[in-house]
Design an enzyme around this catalytic site. Structure first.
Site, PDB file in Angstrom:
ATOM      1  N   HIS A 116       1.012  -1.116   0.001  1.00 55.58           N
ATOM      2  CA  HIS A 116       0.395   0.403  -0.141  1.00 55.58           C
ATOM      3  C   HIS A 116       0.821   1.548   0.042  1.00 55.58           C
ATOM      4  CE1 HIS A 116      -3.961   2.126   1.482  1.00 55.58           C
ATOM      5  NE2 HIS A 116      -3.017   3.083   0.764  1.00 55.58           N
ATOM      6  N   HIS A 172       1.702   4.678  -2.550  1.00 56.40           N
ATOM      7  CA  HIS A 172       1.331   5.611  -3.690  1.00 56.40           C
ATOM      8  C   HIS A 172       2.361   7.126  -4.089  1.00 56.40           C
ATOM      9  CE1 HIS A 172      -2.890   4.812  -2.091  1.00 56.40           C
ATOM     10  NE2 HIS A 172      -2.157   5.766  -1.090  1.00 56.40           N
ATOM     11  N   ARG A 203      -2.148   8.370  -6.050  1.00 55.70           N
ATOM     12  CA  ARG A 203      -2.614   8.877  -4.872  1.00 55.70           C
ATOM     13  C   ARG A 203      -4.031   9.232  -4.808  1.00 55.70           C
ATOM     14  NH1 ARG A 203       0.800   9.786  -0.531  1.00 55.70           N
ATOM     15  NH2 ARG A 203       2.850   9.825  -1.742  1.00 55.70           N
ATOM     16  N   HIS A 247     -10.210   0.942  -2.531  1.00 63.32           N
ATOM     17  CA  HIS A 247      -9.290   2.095  -1.952  1.00 63.32           C
ATOM     18  C   HIS A 247     -10.874   3.265  -2.395  1.00 63.32           C
ATOM     19  CE1 HIS A 247      -7.132   5.546  -0.871  1.00 63.32           C
ATOM     20  NE2 HIS A 247      -5.286   4.582   0.254  1.00 63.32           N
ATOM     21  N   HIS A 272      -6.887  -0.292   4.841  1.00 64.01           N
ATOM     22  CA  HIS A 272      -7.348   0.181   5.830  1.00 64.01           C
ATOM     23  C   HIS A 272      -8.010  -1.335   6.874  1.00 64.01           C
ATOM     24  CE1 HIS A 272      -7.305   3.854   3.480  1.00 64.01           C
ATOM     25  NE2 HIS A 272      -6.036   3.493   3.962  1.00 64.01           N
ATOM     26  N   GLU A 287       1.416   3.006   3.421  1.00 65.69           N
ATOM     27  CA  GLU A 287       0.713   4.217   2.610  1.00 65.69           C
ATOM     28  C   GLU A 287       2.012   4.920   3.195  1.00 65.69           C
ATOM     29  OE1 GLU A 287      -2.696   7.786   3.066  1.00 65.69           O
ATOM     30  OE2 GLU A 287      -3.028   5.156   3.280  1.00 65.69           O
TER      31      GLU A 287
END
Length: 332
Positions: free
Chosen positions: A6, A8, A74, A180, A225, A284
């Site tokens: 995960h 970006h 993103r 996501h 998440h 992330e």
């Protein structure tokens, strides 16, 4: 080895200036180009960024011991609720920037495709860009936003046949899907971060109460998440599952979940709920969590340290989380 599923894109400002121009002229000036170059992409990876605690993307990964990171667009930037051609142009430019980043750092990054999910078009059309990313650019997965309206209207639940062309495409391409959510269009009651959690909660509930996973037995779904709010609220759904002759934990194990949660107790709860074999290391990083906690001196998104702090995990379970599960799902 640590594989972070995960991450970006860290992009040069020209990509987002390009987006601003698209929104300003609404396509009247044509597609144009974001003007992204290898040099500007390299700078975006190596130069300190104020948004990320005045530290660079690569330094964040190096300090966390991340060997390979899977990078996607993103999400809050993807503007899926805008005019279809603008959504398509920006998605393609962003995916091209991801592909170039992977070429610049071939040992460090793999691509996750963002699809141009305008509701003015169809899921069949979205998958054209996914196929380009996987077959031509070598991407290893797809990112799916369950709310292309970005809060402005109610989309079909992920259990609806509306989404079947996406499931068909990813099964044919044999790539996992990272669920996501994207932005949250104003006026709204919630920030985009809260919208992420709400939509991922709805996504898990829809998938586990439907026939999708029976209709597509090779479908590999990873929920960002930590599955939204579902692990915390699983007891709410236990009676209904038991009446159907199964535990809700068994249902939850039909999906995969990333560890992009910023407290140890949250990660522990997720691992206890679904097992380490259904979870993948995700940070992330750098992103929302890239600020230092004054109480510990750690970056909030130092998820590797939170996992290391869980004393009941053995070496084999940590290896599953950090490496093995990702290798097997993404064929790395």
């Amino acid at each position: 080895m640590k594989i972070d599923v995960h991450g970006h894109l860290s992009a040069p400002e020209s990509l987002y200036a390009y987006k601003a121009n698209l929104l300003a002229h609404r396509g009247a000036h044509g597609r144009g180009s974001a003007g992204v170059t290898d040099d500007t992409l390299r700078a975006a990876l190596t130069e300190p960024n104020r948004t990320f605690g005045n530290q660079s993307h690569l330094r964040h990964l190096d300090e966390a011991g991340v060997d390979i990171q899977l990078i996607s667009p993103r999400p809050y930037q993807m503007m899926h609720s805008e005019q279809a051609k603008l959504v398509e142009w920006f998605a393609e430019e962003t995916n091209d920037a991801i592909a170039r980043t992977c070429r610049i750092e071939p040992g460090r990054f793999r691509g996750i495709a963002g699809m141009p999910q305008s509701m003015e078009t169809t899921p069949e059309r979205w998958t054209k860009e996914l196929r380009r990313c996987v077959t031509d650019l070598g991407f290893v997965g797809a990112m799916l936003n369950p709310d292309p309206y970005e809060g402005a209207a109610q989309p079909p639940a992920l259990s609806d046949r509306f989404w079947y062309p996406v499931w068909e495409a990813v099964c044919e391409l044999d790539v996992p899907v990272l669920i996501h959510s994207a932005g949250c269009r104003p006026p709204a009651r919630e920030s985009y971060s809260l919208h992420f959690i709400q939509e991922e909660t709805l996504a898990v509930a829809a998938m586990l109460s439907s026939s999708v996973l029976d209709d597509f037995p090779t479908l590999k779904i990873i929920v960002s998440h930590g599955g939204g709010a579902i692990p915390y609220q699983r007891g709410r759904f236990q009676p209904g599952a038991l009446r159907a002759g199964i535990t809700f934990e068994e249902r939850m194990r039909k999906l995969y979940y990333d560890t992009c949660l910023y407290t140890r107790d949250s990660i522990e709860l997720l691992l206890r709920a679904v097992g380490t074999d259904r979870c993948l290391f995700g940070t992330e990083k750098p992103g929302t969590g890239s600020t230092r906690d004054p109480r510990t001196g750690r970056w909030v998104d130092d998820i590797h340290l939170l996992i290391e702090d869980i004393d009941w995990l053995d070496d084999g379970q940590r290896k599953q989380l950090f490496e093995t599960n990702a290798r097997e799902l993404f064929r790395i």
